[in-house]
Design a protein around this motif. Structure first.
Motif, short mmCIF file in Angstrom:
data_model
loop_
_atom_site.label_atom_id
_atom_site.label_comp_id
_atom_site.label_asym_id
_atom_site.label_seq_id
_atom_site.Cartn_x
_atom_site.Cartn_y
_atom_site.Cartn_z
N ARG A 56 -19.27 6.20 23.17
CA ARG A 56 -20.62 7.14 22.58
C ARG A 56 -21.77 6.55 22.89
N GLU A 57 -22.01 5.86 24.69
CA GLU A 57 -22.90 5.19 24.92
C GLU A 57 -23.34 5.16 25.91
N THR A 58 -24.55 5.78 26.23
CA THR A 58 -24.88 5.78 27.95
C THR A 58 -25.32 4.35 28.39
N ARG A 59 -25.38 4.73 29.92
CA ARG A 59 -25.54 2.97 30.47
C ARG A 59 -26.27 2.93 31.06
N ASP A 60 -27.22 1.98 31.04
CA ASP A 60 -28.61 2.39 32.04
C ASP A 60 -28.28 2.30 33.32
N THR A 61 -27.34 1.59 33.58
CA THR A 61 -27.18 1.52 35.36
C THR A 61 -25.56 1.68 35.80
N ILE A 62 -24.89 1.86 37.33
CA ILE A 62 -23.63 2.82 36.92
C ILE A 62 -23.78 2.16 38.72
N PRO A 63 -22.12 1.36 39.05
CA PRO A 63 -21.70 0.52 40.10
C PRO A 63 -21.47 1.52 40.79
N ILE A 64 -21.97 0.94 42.32
CA ILE A 64 -21.95 2.31 43.39
C ILE A 64 -20.93 1.16 44.24
N PRO A 65 -19.25 1.87 44.24
CA PRO A 65 -18.32 1.51 44.46
C PRO A 65 -17.97 1.62 45.72
N ALA A 66 -17.17 1.36 46.82
CA ALA A 66 -17.31 0.86 47.99
C ALA A 66 -16.21 2.27 48.28
N PRO A 67 -16.32 2.88 49.25
CA PRO A 67 -15.46 4.39 49.42
C PRO A 67 -13.97 3.69 50.37
N ILE A 68 -14.24 3.31 51.09
CA ILE A 68 -13.35 2.63 51.64
C ILE A 68 -12.84 1.13 51.97
N ALA A 69 -11.60 0.67 52.18
CA ALA A 69 -12.06 -0.77 52.24
C ALA A 69 -12.17 -1.17 53.98
N GLY A 70 -13.46 -2.90 54.76
CA GLY A 70 -13.34 -2.47 55.47
C GLY A 70 -14.86 -3.30 55.95
#
Length: 334
Positions: A98-112
């Motif tokens: 129940r808490e907001t996060r200031d930053t969010i992660p950007i994950p790799a959509p594919i391996a490579g």
């Protein structure tokens, strides 16, 4: 041919909202990343606002689970976060804590491999910024140019062997994937695309490759050793040995080539004897032209040459031995 990335395995990463890259986990192009690995942390006011809407929609307690209009509203708010590319795990964590996060992660959509990196720490990015370009290089394309006379019999799915001068002694197995629709008007060749697995990443873009494609075997093909063929730019010809030291140049129509052999479509019969070495020491187009003219103007064949160069003869259909043995029609691969 040349090795290139498989264009169906390239991913470009753009943010779904404008914001700032607060931390960069990937530092340089060429780094290898796993699927789902965090590439950067990102702060975007729009994403923060969407998180607040999501928490408001959830209501004070977990009553959202019981259904009703609150649950519908919460689903809409959750979907908005999804559309802003917030990972599912992060949405669940926001719901639980129940808490907001200031930053969010950007994950790799594919391996490579990271092939493009414009993102820098602290940089302001918008939806039209390409932050990262990733390529899954476990499979690569090889584009080769096939000569007109080799096109017949090529079809997708045929197996191909490839050697790369950069790795002597190694061969790769792949298959023919696609024949392009048009020939190159300058080189008169057809581009063909092959697919090869690249588990260890050794096949890098723009490496030069030599490819042999195994077409359907054609039986009963008339062929001669390649060295018996004389190219003069405009015509292809061979020198027939008529016996008793007499010789005659004849024009031929060639087909497929493989190894040291050339398929003959017209101009020769089986068991004709052709000269395969020391072609009278004819070393220039002009002397060849002159000899053709003398012959066609009715001069005697002996005038061209009496094989003083110790020329070898080969029987048509012979696999390259320079003896006069007769060989039957040969089995031939493209």
């Amino acid at each position: 041919g040349r090795v290139q990335y498989d264009e169906t395995r390239i991913a470009h990463l753009h943010p779904r909202a404008s914001g700032w890259i607060t931390r960069l986990a990937v530092r340089a192009e060429g780094e290898t990343v796993a699927q789902g690995q965090t590439l950067a942390e990102f702060y975007a006011p729009d994403i923060l606002a969407a998180q607040i809407d999501f928490l408001l929609a959830l209501g004070p307690s977990s009553s959202a689970a019981s259904g009703g209009p609150i649950a519908v509203k919460a689903d809409k708010a959750r979907n908005l976060l999804r559309l802003l590319d917030v990972p599912e795990a992060v949405i669940d964590a926001i719901q639980t804590s129940r808490e907001t996060r200031d930053t969010i992660p950007i994950p790799a959509p594919i391996a490579g491999v990271v092939t493009g990196l414009t993102a820098r720490e602290g940089m302001y990015v918008t939806p039209d910024s390409t932050m990262f370009t990733l390529v899954d290089n476990r499979q690569v394309w090889v584009r080769v140019d096939v000569f007109e006379h080799q096109i017949a019999g090529l079809e997708p799915g045929q197996t191909a062997q490839m050697r790369v001068p950069a790795y002597p002694g190694r061969t790769w197995e792949g298959e023919l994937d696609y024949l392009y629709p048009e020939l190159d008007p300058k080189t008169r060749t057809l581009p063909v695309r092959l697919v090869f697995d690249n588990p260890d990443g050794a096949l890098r873009p723009n490496l030069f490759a030599e490819v042999s494609i195994e077409g359907e075997g054609r039986r009963n093909v008339l062929k001669i050793p390649r060295e018996a063929l004389i190219h003069t730019g405009e015509r292809e010809s061979v020198v027939l040995a008529l016996g008793e030291g007499r010789f005659q140049p004849v024009d031929v129509t060639t087909g497929a080539r493989l190894g040291g052999e050339v398929e003959i479509l017209a101009g020769l019969k089986e068991h004709d004897e052709v000269v395969v070495s020391g072609q009278f020491l004819i070393d220039s187009e002009s002397s060849l032209r002159a000899s053709f003219q003398r012959l066609t103007s009715g001069g005697a064949a002996e005038e061209v040459a009496r094989g003083g160069a110790g020329e070898d003869k080969a029987s048509v259909g012979d696999a390259g031995q320079t003896s006069g043995q007769e060989v039957d029609h040969a089995h031939h691969h493209h």
